[in-house]
Design an enzyme around this catalytic site. Sequence first.
Site, mmCIF file in Angstrom:
data_model
loop_
_atom_site.group_PDB
_atom_site.id
_atom_site.type_symbol
_atom_site.label_atom_id
_atom_site.label_comp_id
_atom_site.label_asym_id
_atom_site.label_seq_id
_atom_site.Cartn_x
_atom_site.Cartn_y
_atom_site.Cartn_z
ATOM 1 N N HIS A 177 -1.539 4.003 -1.857
ATOM 2 C CA HIS A 177 -2.574 5.003 -1.568
ATOM 3 C C HIS A 177 -2.581 6.137 -2.595
ATOM 4 O O HIS A 177 -3.596 6.783 -2.801
ATOM 5 C CB HIS A 177 -2.424 5.557 -0.158
ATOM 6 N N GLU A 189 0.804 -1.225 0.000
ATOM 7 C CA GLU A 189 0.000 0.000 0.000
ATOM 8 C C GLU A 189 0.843 1.284 0.000
ATOM 9 O O GLU A 189 0.347 2.370 0.252
ATOM 10 C CB GLU A 189 -0.930 0.039 1.206
ATOM 11 N N GLN A 199 -18.659 4.886 3.201
ATOM 12 C CA GLN A 199 -19.239 6.095 3.778
ATOM 13 C C GLN A 199 -19.127 6.182 5.298
ATOM 14 O O GLN A 199 -18.957 7.270 5.827
ATOM 15 C CB GLN A 199 -20.704 6.221 3.345
ATOM 16 N N ARG A 242 2.439 -8.627 4.242
ATOM 17 C CA ARG A 242 1.516 -8.104 3.226
ATOM 18 C C ARG A 242 2.358 -7.492 2.117
ATOM 19 O O ARG A 242 3.043 -6.477 2.321
ATOM 20 C CB ARG A 242 0.564 -7.074 3.844
ATOM 21 N N TYR A 288 3.434 1.993 2.070
ATOM 22 C CA TYR A 288 3.997 2.394 3.370
ATOM 23 C C TYR A 288 5.507 2.118 3.402
ATOM 24 O O TYR A 288 6.074 1.624 2.432
ATOM 25 C CB TYR A 288 3.268 1.666 4.503
#
Length: 682
Positions: free
Chosen positions: A255, A167, A342, A217, A169
């Site tokens: 991201h 992701e 949401q 991951r 990081y």
Amino acid sequence: MVNKFDSLFEPLDLGHCQLKNRIIMGSMHTGLEETPDKFDKLAHFYRLRAQGGVGLIITGGISPTLRGRLAPFAAQLSYGWQLSKYKKLPDAVHPHGCKICLQILHAGRYAYHPFLQAPSAIKAAISPFKPSQMSNRQINSTIKSFIKTAQLAKKAGYDGVEIMGSEGYLINQFLSSKTNIRTDNWGGCILKRAQFARKIVSGIREKLGESFIIIFRLSLADLTEKGMGWNEIRQIANTLTSDGVSMFNTGIGWHESRVPTIATSVPNAAFIYATEKLKNEVSVPVIATNRINMPDVASQIIKDKKADAICMARPFLADSDWVIKAQNNEQALINTCIGCNQACLDHVFANKRASCLVNPLACYETEYDLSETNLPKNLAVVGAGPAGLAFASYASDRGHKVTIFEKSDQIGGQFNCAKVIPGKSEFNHTLRYFQQKLAKNKVKIMLNQNFDVAMAEQYDHVIVATGILPSIPNIQGIEHAIESGFAVSYLNLLRDKLQLGQSVAIIGAGGIGFDVAEYLATAEDFHTDDPQDKCYAEAWYKQWGINKDLDTNGGLIQAIQNKSHRKLYLMQRKNEKLGKRLGKTTGWIHRLSLQSHGVEMLSGVSYKAITDKGLKYEQDGIESFIACDNIVICAGQRSDNSLYQELLDLSIPCDIIGGAFKAQEIDAKHAIRQALELATKI
Ligand code: NAP
Ligand code: SF4
């Protein structure tokens, strides 16, 4: 009884230990991690999921160092004195045969504070802060901190850790030549860039022994330009396996990537091709992730040997009993995560506690009492939109007798509009859930039935959930245009499936204006309400430039513009970027999608008149005219509350919820929570 999803319930052998099934609850930040007095709530949140049958839980990301925190006060585990708090989570889940791993996440250049650090001093496009380059000493001490956090996790009773290496990081930043341009031992060829990750994994294995679970991951598709190539990914995976990784979890997309990876519009199990490719590469189990939300899809992946386990995060916010229901062949009773973000991610990004649009109990389990009532009432609910359905569900759980009156021929209200928007067919799941749940709770649903006040005397209490009516703005000529069918409200368009011309102006660019533009931009033969539609999925991969062969850097290829067959104009009066107020984690997807469709976006307009041929408006003091075949009105809503007024006038016991209560900015998230709150009190 034969279990339809039996592949999910085979134990998974990790050599030194077994997971009781193939279902893993993935890492998810809830916002309860940071406040010491909220850890009990977090423990209860996990306890319920463990009771619900999950085999392994991975906690939200916990930083190993101060500078690695995601935000200034984000969670960090580095000291012995913190153990009593962290112990609460394993203590809560272990009695239910569930294992738990602590996720260790160092944000690197994604940290939202000025003390961020990274392998190289390269700022991320999505961050306001530039990181400092880590010195050799800092790198070594960060590795030690990762190992220390793992040791503390073991002391606190965790079965293992998940090392967040994807992701975008810190660890991912070391692995990628895009963010690691060092020329010392920590940069250069892939084996040097992988040193940081390798030393963390081998250090943890060495200190904590063979029986400690280490999940890594790994980013299998960065979905960014100049992202890692498959050749690098497989080398990293193989070296980390020899360093002691027990399982690999799938990471998809940094991201900063401009490709959606978890939103509603992402097809089910869209990235399974990457997991399968890794599974064919390594000798340890591989876990599938991303937009897997139902047992049929999950069990098929295991049956087809595309992965060894399934990791789901948000589906466990939506339903804590997902696993039990799958085990009992009750898939239809699962309250399915629809990928809307949401109430979960959008909340976390706004520093609010996460919950769930379809399950507002999530992360509030200790705050609402849905226990059986001592005074069962005979309740009438008027309106079968999200508010009415949710109220009926919770009130019947408490033992009230509930009858729903719905004037149309189907339940769902505004959800029936949402479910026909391309990429939103997941809303069908929520309607199916309510249908099944209400049938189970013996709630009577009266369709095609207008409720009038004379009927109220048969009930102890009436709940008015009559929803909204579209607002019609005051524009010269609008009434005539509506009468002639030249102008239509979004409700008529979507509910009655009206056929419009080739050139359409849309008045109003809120969530519904964007949805209508998406609907009109997509050819009718691509409209589907099947969440697993194959044609939709193939068109989606092309639109976002996703390379399923993974033979290009970052797993990307040239996106194919998905140009609309109609000329569309999307308009608003506010002088700001269109879609600025849409959800933080999904608004950009809607904007990019409409750009790909070639929708013309106009802001700061004032509407002057609607004629038989189009729309007159003014922008920057200049009058202009859009010649079009139709106009769609998406200019907000007003409450449909006349029944409530009548009931009040007659002093009949009643309450009002959802859009009927407040139309402005009402959405399903507020409506369903309001329904829950009322059901706990009635
Ligand atoms: P909304 O977000 O409030 O948007 C209403 C739109 O109408 C605005 O663009 C507003 O822009 C315009 N408008 C308001 N009064 C007007 C007037 N008198 N004349 C002309 N234009 C006018 O409401 P919505 O789009 O109807 O959505 C309703 C709710 O559902 C919202 O809470 C929304 O968040 C939710 N929803 C969300 C999504 C999503 O996130 N994808 C999708 C659907 C619905 P100007 O005032 O600038 O003209
Ligand atoms: Fe899923 Fe939406 Fe609930 Fe988040 S809020 S868990 S995305 S249904």
